[in-house]
Design a protein around this motif. Structure first.
Motif, PDB file in Angstrom:
ATOM      1  N   SER A 128     -50.074 -39.409 -51.313  1.00  0.00           N
ATOM      2  CA  SER A 128     -48.956 -38.472 -51.440  1.00  0.00           C
ATOM      3  C   SER A 128     -49.087 -37.542 -52.641  1.00  0.00           C
ATOM      4  CB  SER A 128     -47.645 -39.250 -51.562  1.00  0.00           C
ATOM      5  OG  SER A 128     -47.657 -40.083 -52.703  1.00  0.00           O
ATOM      6  N   LEU A 129     -50.043 -37.795 -53.530  1.00  0.00           N
ATOM      7  CA  LEU A 129     -50.163 -36.981 -54.731  1.00  0.00           C
ATOM      8  C   LEU A 129     -50.383 -35.502 -54.438  1.00  0.00           C
ATOM      9  CD1 LEU A 129     -50.263 -36.882 -57.804  1.00  0.00           C
ATOM     10  CD2 LEU A 129     -52.707 -37.394 -57.687  1.00  0.00           C
ATOM     11  N   PRO A 130     -51.281 -35.099 -53.512  1.00  0.00           N
ATOM     12  CA  PRO A 130     -51.426 -33.653 -53.246  1.00  0.00           C
ATOM     13  C   PRO A 130     -50.145 -33.002 -52.759  1.00  0.00           C
ATOM     14  CG  PRO A 130     -53.271 -34.895 -52.334  1.00  0.00           C
ATOM     15  CD  PRO A 130     -52.250 -35.902 -52.752  1.00  0.00           C
ATOM     16  N   LYS A 131     -49.392 -33.683 -51.894  1.00  0.00           N
ATOM     17  CA  LYS A 131     -48.145 -33.106 -51.400  1.00  0.00           C
ATOM     18  C   LYS A 131     -47.105 -33.006 -52.512  1.00  0.00           C
ATOM     19  CE  LYS A 131     -48.900 -34.870 -46.712  1.00  0.00           C
ATOM     20  NZ  LYS A 131     -48.371 -35.716 -45.619  1.00  0.00           N
ATOM     21  N   VAL A 132     -47.078 -33.999 -53.377  1.00  0.00           N
ATOM     22  CA  VAL A 132     -46.133 -33.954 -54.492  1.00  0.00           C
ATOM     23  C   VAL A 132     -46.467 -32.802 -55.436  1.00  0.00           C
ATOM     24  CG1 VAL A 132     -45.309 -35.212 -56.525  1.00  0.00           C
ATOM     25  CG2 VAL A 132     -45.609 -36.404 -54.359  1.00  0.00           C
ATOM     26  N   LEU A 133     -47.740 -32.576 -55.680  1.00  0.00           N
ATOM     27  CA  LEU A 133     -48.138 -31.462 -56.548  1.00  0.00           C
ATOM     28  C   LEU A 133     -47.781 -30.122 -55.927  1.00  0.00           C
ATOM     29  CD1 LEU A 133     -51.618 -32.707 -57.831  1.00  0.00           C
ATOM     30  CD2 LEU A 133     -49.438 -32.739 -59.030  1.00  0.00           C
ATOM     31  N   ARG A 134     -47.965 -29.996 -54.607  1.00  0.00           N
ATOM     32  CA  ARG A 134     -47.574 -28.743 -53.959  1.00  0.00           C
ATOM     33  C   ARG A 134     -46.070 -28.529 -54.029  1.00  0.00           C
ATOM     34  NH1 ARG A 134     -51.869 -30.211 -50.332  1.00  0.00           N
ATOM     35  NH2 ARG A 134     -50.415 -31.331 -48.980  1.00  0.00           N
ATOM     36  N   PHE A 135     -45.310 -29.604 -53.872  1.00  0.00           N
ATOM     37  CA  PHE A 135     -43.857 -29.481 -53.988  1.00  0.00           C
ATOM     38  C   PHE A 135     -43.446 -29.067 -55.405  1.00  0.00           C
ATOM     39  CE2 PHE A 135     -39.918 -31.548 -55.390  1.00  0.00           C
ATOM     40  CZ  PHE A 135     -39.007 -30.936 -54.548  1.00  0.00           C
ATOM     41  N   CYS A 136     -44.095 -29.663 -56.416  1.00  0.00           N
ATOM     42  CA  CYS A 136     -43.779 -29.303 -57.791  1.00  0.00           C
ATOM     43  C   CYS A 136     -44.117 -27.842 -58.077  1.00  0.00           C
ATOM     44  CB  CYS A 136     -44.541 -30.225 -58.753  1.00  0.00           C
ATOM     45  SG  CYS A 136     -44.005 -31.948 -58.724  1.00  0.00           S
ATOM     46  N   ALA A 137     -45.208 -27.364 -57.486  1.00  0.00           N
ATOM     47  CA  ALA A 137     -45.569 -25.955 -57.683  1.00  0.00           C
ATOM     48  C   ALA A 137     -44.505 -25.032 -57.097  1.00  0.00           C
ATOM     49  CB  ALA A 137     -46.928 -25.676 -57.054  1.00  0.00           C
ATOM     50  N   CYS A 138     -44.029 -25.354 -55.899  1.00  0.00           N
ATOM     51  CA  CYS A 138     -42.988 -24.522 -55.277  1.00  0.00           C
ATOM     52  C   CYS A 138     -41.674 -24.625 -56.039  1.00  0.00           C
ATOM     53  CB  CYS A 138     -42.787 -24.943 -53.818  1.00  0.00           C
ATOM     54  SG  CYS A 138     -44.227 -24.672 -52.769  1.00  0.00           S
ATOM     55  N   ALA A 139     -41.293 -25.857 -56.403  1.00  0.00           N
ATOM     56  CA  ALA A 139     -40.047 -26.025 -57.153  1.00  0.00           C
ATOM     57  C   ALA A 139     -40.136 -25.381 -58.526  1.00  0.00           C
ATOM     58  CB  ALA A 139     -39.723 -27.514 -57.286  1.00  0.00           C
ATOM     59  N   GLY A 140     -41.326 -25.389 -59.121  1.00  0.00           N
ATOM     60  CA  GLY A 140     -41.492 -24.752 -60.423  1.00  0.00           C
ATOM     61  C   GLY A 140     -41.248 -23.258 -60.374  1.00  0.00           C
ATOM     62  N   MET A 141     -41.633 -22.602 -59.275  1.00  0.00           N
ATOM     63  CA  MET A 141     -41.368 -21.169 -59.133  1.00  0.00           C
ATOM     64  C   MET A 141     -39.869 -20.896 -59.123  1.00  0.00           C
ATOM     65  SD  MET A 141     -44.331 -19.881 -59.166  1.00  0.00           S
ATOM     66  CE  MET A 141     -46.035 -20.360 -58.907  1.00  0.00           C
ATOM     67  N   ILE A 142     -39.135 -21.722 -58.362  1.00  0.00           N
ATOM     68  CA  ILE A 142     -37.677 -21.544 -58.305  1.00  0.00           C
ATOM     69  C   ILE A 142     -37.057 -21.802 -59.679  1.00  0.00           C
ATOM     70  CG2 ILE A 142     -35.568 -22.377 -57.211  1.00  0.00           C
ATOM     71  CD1 ILE A 142     -37.241 -23.125 -54.776  1.00  0.00           C
ATOM     72  N   TYR A 143     -37.540 -22.833 -60.354  1.00  0.00           N
ATOM     73  CA  TYR A 143     -36.982 -23.164 -61.663  1.00  0.00           C
ATOM     74  C   TYR A 143     -37.259 -22.055 -62.678  1.00  0.00           C
ATOM     75  CZ  TYR A 143     -36.281 -25.633 -66.066  1.00  0.00           C
ATOM     76  OH  TYR A 143     -35.866 -25.991 -67.321  1.00  0.00           O
ATOM     77  N   LEU A 144     -38.470 -21.497 -62.669  1.00  0.00           N
ATOM     78  CA  LEU A 144     -38.780 -20.408 -63.593  1.00  0.00           C
ATOM     79  C   LEU A 144     -37.910 -19.190 -63.331  1.00  0.00           C
ATOM     80  CD1 LEU A 144     -42.685 -20.592 -63.840  1.00  0.00           C
ATOM     81  CD2 LEU A 144     -41.022 -21.197 -65.590  1.00  0.00           C
ATOM     82  N   GLY A 145     -37.734 -18.864 -62.051  1.00  0.00           N
ATOM     83  CA  GLY A 145     -36.863 -17.736 -61.720  1.00  0.00           C
ATOM     84  C   GLY A 145     -35.440 -17.971 -62.182  1.00  0.00           C
ATOM     85  N   TYR A 146     -34.932 -19.174 -61.970  1.00  0.00           N
ATOM     86  CA  TYR A 146     -33.576 -19.505 -62.426  1.00  0.00           C
ATOM     87  C   TYR A 146     -33.483 -19.455 -63.950  1.00  0.00           C
ATOM     88  CZ  TYR A 146     -29.504 -22.372 -63.522  1.00  0.00           C
ATOM     89  OH  TYR A 146     -28.328 -22.839 -64.047  1.00  0.00           O
ATOM     90  N   PHE A 161     -35.258 -17.582 -66.129  1.00  0.00           N
ATOM     91  CA  PHE A 161     -35.212 -16.195 -66.613  1.00  0.00           C
ATOM     92  C   PHE A 161     -33.880 -15.528 -66.284  1.00  0.00           C
ATOM     93  CE2 PHE A 161     -39.943 -16.643 -66.312  1.00  0.00           C
ATOM     94  CZ  PHE A 161     -40.190 -16.465 -67.663  1.00  0.00           C
ATOM     95  N   CYS A 162     -33.377 -15.816 -65.100  1.00  0.00           N
ATOM     96  CA  CYS A 162     -32.086 -15.238 -64.721  1.00  0.00           C
ATOM     97  C   CYS A 162     -30.970 -15.762 -65.626  1.00  0.00           C
ATOM     98  CB  CYS A 162     -31.786 -15.563 -63.257  1.00  0.00           C
ATOM     99  SG  CYS A 162     -30.197 -14.940 -62.675  1.00  0.00           S
ATOM    100  N   GLY A 163     -30.942 -17.075 -65.866  1.00  0.00           N
ATOM    101  CA  GLY A 163     -29.922 -17.635 -66.735  1.00  0.00           C
ATOM    102  C   GLY A 163     -30.055 -17.178 -68.164  1.00  0.00           C
ATOM    103  N   TRP A 164     -31.294 -16.962 -68.595  1.00  0.00           N
ATOM    104  CA  TRP A 164     -31.500 -16.508 -69.973  1.00  0.00           C
ATOM    105  C   TRP A 164     -30.946 -15.108 -70.198  1.00  0.00           C
ATOM    106  CZ3 TRP A 164     -35.164 -12.660 -71.616  1.00  0.00           C
ATOM    107  CH2 TRP A 164     -35.242 -12.517 -73.005  1.00  0.00           C
ATOM    108  N   ILE A 165     -31.162 -14.208 -69.245  1.00  0.00           N
ATOM    109  CA  ILE A 165     -30.707 -12.835 -69.439  1.00  0.00           C
ATOM    110  C   ILE A 165     -29.221 -12.675 -69.155  1.00  0.00           C
ATOM    111  CG2 ILE A 165     -31.206 -12.068 -67.088  1.00  0.00           C
ATOM    112  CD1 ILE A 165     -31.778 -10.106 -70.362  1.00  0.00           C
ATOM    113  N   VAL A 166     -28.674 -13.505 -68.227  1.00  0.00           N
ATOM    114  CA  VAL A 166     -27.271 -13.368 -67.852  1.00  0.00           C
ATOM    115  C   VAL A 166     -26.366 -14.171 -68.778  1.00  0.00           C
ATOM    116  CG1 VAL A 166     -25.585 -13.755 -66.022  1.00  0.00           C
ATOM    117  CG2 VAL A 166     -27.861 -12.891 -65.456  1.00  0.00           C
ATOM    118  N   LEU A 167     -26.722 -15.441 -69.024  1.00  0.00           N
ATOM    119  CA  LEU A 167     -25.859 -16.325 -69.789  1.00  0.00           C
ATOM    120  C   LEU A 167     -26.313 -16.541 -71.221  1.00  0.00           C
ATOM    121  CD1 LEU A 167     -25.367 -19.083 -67.057  1.00  0.00           C
ATOM    122  CD2 LEU A 167     -23.904 -17.123 -67.519  1.00  0.00           C
TER     123      LEU A 167
END
Length: 505
Positions: free
Chosen positions: A413-431, A433-439
């Motif tokens: 399951s390690l490769p799938k978990v790493l792919r999930f973390c990569a996708c979730a990391g993109m969402i987290y980074l976007g959130y 930057f958005c929270g930093w500039i807005v709040l």
């Protein structure tokens, strides 16, 4: 008839196969040799992929690497704990020294930083008093400090204070007329105040034109000085003390020109070799014991390194035999997946951890002998190597069926978990930057410590609840009166006393 006899006599018989020697016999012997080699190769492959217990049952081979790894886990962990306790004293001394310096050199410091800065001033008088206070405290340091502190030399090999101020080159400002005329070029002026200057005439340097600050164009004032100290708390742990050099810097930040000058205090501590140490007692003997233990750890890790490297070399030779046999018999190459099966990743991990432990142990021995002061590098090496050693224990848990299922699941399951973390990391980074500039501009760090401020409704309800609690609690006089009447009732056997307390709505 004679020709047949002569032909019969000329034939040579093989004792092993019972067949006459000839081309067919050569093919049979070659086929027999191929089968023997194949069987030997198969046996070697089976033995290679056995666990230590199976190898012992098959050939009575003692699992030296297993016993060595268990011993190494215990010794490396003990070494890390010992060094961690010593490093904890170092970090605690640095932190305590920084707090001490803030109380010594910052006027009105409350003990808690206001924000990312230590304290602040709001008037010109307070700004001057804060600057002069730090200079005077430095001058009288030996008479007021409780620690083992002394004066140190700065970058210019001079003992004293270095005071620098940054300001705009020139300009005028009339806020009432909304008029501003400033040259944005920044100038830096510095002055060095030695102990002789501070002692000779304490008031002369205060009247210097350097300290005539024009706050409307002042950016910052910086006071830097070096101090030396000795950490004696290590003696209680039977270790040699460390000598420190503190590079202190006080910054009065007025870049915002908002009427609030923020005061920062930064202290960078570095450990230097003490020039002369003359300590009697059992410290030297304890140091020798620790050095012997570290040397034994190095020997254990070196033996583990040699054994694991030997196993990898033998595995590569076995893989080469298998590749040649497969190519010779089946006329095709072995897939990459099967080739990588011969490379044991656990051995690679053990080799890396052994190398880091050996280097870290050498550094620790030099630090113990006070020849080096690289605590941070040694902590990284020993901490990472201990992590790898404990992760390597998972390999031996895989020999049990229950744990092996879990390990195989994690590996699959390690490769799938790493792919999930990569996708979730993109969402987290976007959130982020958005929270930093807005709040971000409206975020107050004090809310994390004291909570959000109370609203008017919460304050009103809090006052009502406190009044109700006060009204529900009987007064001391009323309680005493009730106890007396109850006592009289019990003594005279009168009717029960009925007390009614009415609370106002």
């Amino acid at each position: 008839m004679r020709r047949g006899v002569e032909a019969l006599d000329l034939r040579v018989w093989d004792r092993v196969s019972g067949l006459p020697w000839g081309p067919g016999h050569r093919n049979a012997m070659a086929h027999l040799d191929s089968e023997v080699k194949e069987e030997c190769l198969r046996e070697d492959l089976k033995f290679y992929f056995m666990n230590p217990c199976e190898k012992y049952r098959a050939r009575h081979q003692i699992p030296w690497k297993l016993g060595l790894q268990i011993l190494k886990v215990l010794m490396v962990t003990a070494q890390l704990v010992r060094f961690g306790l010593s490093n904890q004293l170092v970090v605690a001394f640095k932190q305590d020294s920084t707090v001490t310096f803030k109380h010594l050199f910052l006027k009105g410091y409350s003990g808690i930083d206001e924000d990312d800065y230590s304290c602040s001033v709001y008037t010109q008088e307070d700004a001057y008093e804060s600057i002069f206070f730090a200079i005077n405290q430095y001058h009288h340091l030996k008479n007021i400090t409780l620690g083992t502190l002394g004066y140190g030399e700065n970058e210019d090999n001079r003992i004293g204070l270095k005071v620098c101020k940054q300001h705009y080159k020139k300009g005028t400002m009339l806020p009432s007329n909304e008029t501003l005329n400033i040259d944005s070029d920044v100038e830096t002026d510095c002055i060095h105040l030695s102990l002789q200057i501070l002692t000779k005439n304490p008031q002369a340097w205060k009247n210097s034109s350097f300290f005539s600050l024009e706050f409307y164009r002042l950016l910052q004032v910086e006071i830097s000085f070096h101090l030396k100290g000795i950490d004696l708390q290590t003696i209680r742990s039977r270790e040699l003390p460390d000598c420190y050099v503190f590079q202190n810097r006080i910054t009065y930040d007025n870049k915002a020109h908002s009427g609030k000058i923020k005061i920062y205090f930064d202290s960078d501590a570095s450990i230097e070799e003490c020039k002369l140490l003359n300590i009697s007692g059992s410290i030297q003997k304890n140091t020798q014991y620790v050095l012997v233990f570290d040397a034994f750890v190095i020997v254990i890790c070196l033996a583990s390194l040699i054994l694991c490297t030997r196993s990898i070399v033998l595995a590569l030779r076995l893989r080469k035999r298998f590749l040649n046999f497969f190519l010779e018999k089946y006329k095709r190459r072995v897939c990459n997946t099967d080739q990588w099966e011969f490379i044991n990743g656990w051995y690679v991990l053990v080799i890396i951890s052994d190398l880091m432990t050996i280097v870290g142990s050498f550094l620790k021995m030099e630090i113990k002998a006070k020849n080096l002061t690289n605590y941070d590098l040694c902590s990284i090496l020993l901490g990472t190597s201990t992590l790898f050693v404990w992760v390597g224990v998972i390999r031996y848990l895989g020999y049990f069926q229950t744990y092996n299922v879990l390990i195989l699941t994690m590996r699959a399951s390690l490769p799938k978990v790493l792919r999930f973390c990569a996708c979730a990391g993109m969402i987290y980074l976007g959130y982020t930057f958005c929270g930093w500039i807005v709040l971000g501009p409206y975020h107050d760090k004090k809310y994390q410590q004291n909570g959000l401020p109370e609203t008017d409704l919460q304050k009103f309800l809090k006052e009502c609840s406190s009044k109700e609690a006060y009204q529900k609690e009987p007064s001391a006089f009323l309680s005493h009166f009730c106890c007396l009447r109850s006592g009289n009732r019990f003594h005279h056997f009168n009717k029960p006393l009925k007390v009614e307390i009415r609370l106002c709505d």
